[in-house]
Design an enzyme around this catalytic site. Sequence first.
Site, PDB file in Angstrom:
ATOM      1  N   SER A 122      21.990  34.860 -26.940  1.00 25.81           N
ATOM      2  CA  SER A 122      21.786  33.834 -27.961  1.00 25.81           C
ATOM      3  C   SER A 122      21.360  34.494 -29.262  1.00 25.81           C
ATOM      4  CB  SER A 122      20.701  32.848 -27.510  1.00 25.81           C
ATOM      5  OG  SER A 122      20.355  31.950 -28.544  1.00 25.81           O
ATOM      6  N   TYR A 180      12.348  30.567 -23.749  1.00 27.26           N
ATOM      7  CA  TYR A 180      13.756  30.775 -24.080  1.00 27.26           C
ATOM      8  C   TYR A 180      13.979  32.045 -24.907  1.00 27.26           C
ATOM      9  CZ  TYR A 180      18.547  29.804 -25.556  1.00 27.26           C
ATOM     10  OH  TYR A 180      19.892  29.896 -25.779  1.00 27.26           O
TER      11      TYR A 180
END
Length: 315
Positions: free
Chosen positions: A164, A176
């Site tokens: 990401s 995350y």
Amino acid sequence: MWLYLAALLGLYFLRRWYKERQTVENLTEKYVFITGCDSGFGNLLARQLDARGLRVLAACLTQKGAEQLDKATSERLKITILDVTSTESVAAVMEWVKGCIGNKGLWGLVNNAGTALPSGPNEWLTKDDFAKVINVNLLGMIDVTLHMVPLVRRARGRVVNVCSTMGRLACFGGGYCPSKFGAEAFSDSLRRELHPFGVQVSIIEPGGFQTTIFTQAKENLKNVWNRVPSDIKEVYGKQYLENYCKIAQDVFSTSNSKLHLVTDCMEHALTSCYPRTRYSAGWDAKLLYIPASYFPTSIVDFVASCIQPKPAQAV
């Protein structure tokens, strides 16, 4: 001078475009294993590769997701249930993959399974909240890879890890961003180790896309807030929560709905003779997050402070 430089850049990109258009032969005989196929990128990639004729081995977390994918694909695609946080589940699926591919080897491993929840300001969360995300996004990816790499090495195939832009620039709290930073590091070391065996490792770095992770973010924030200790609630204030939720909603509404921009990168990494090391998907990735990751920290922090909500007891 500038004319020569422009000509050299033009020749470089023309050469890269030509090389990247060359595809691997006998794709219909290649096996690709994909995790996280219940929805989002994994689901779309499974259908995309199936339509192209590859032999897709799709792993879903739920039986419902498996049934829906089965209805949308050909009989050639095979589905199994996998919980990437369970080593027993990963080991069992590895044996299933072996039975499917025989002696051919596994051409492609796509580590796509991921989650972002629970998420929120770090002080609102617990160690277990961080662990839930890291166990899927990082440790699950590592476990699946360690089990499947011998099969990929046999085929001199590809490993595609979905990371990401938040693995380049941490924009919110929770597990995350740490998990994606870790996934980037793991992918880099894996790429260098497997290169002598003819195995290529690619990293996918999407920007913001409208997946189920985003749609559940607002409800997640409210659930997290409801269990925050009262003294911390006083420090931040209810208005902070409302502003935080508004920012999350604004990010979702401006995120890209064209998931194929990400799956096209995955497909290229699996089918091109010359896959890239990194793929950035979405204009926000290309023009905002990745360039900003190279900016001085002071500049990034200043911009972030202008965007983030202000706590009730901020100094």
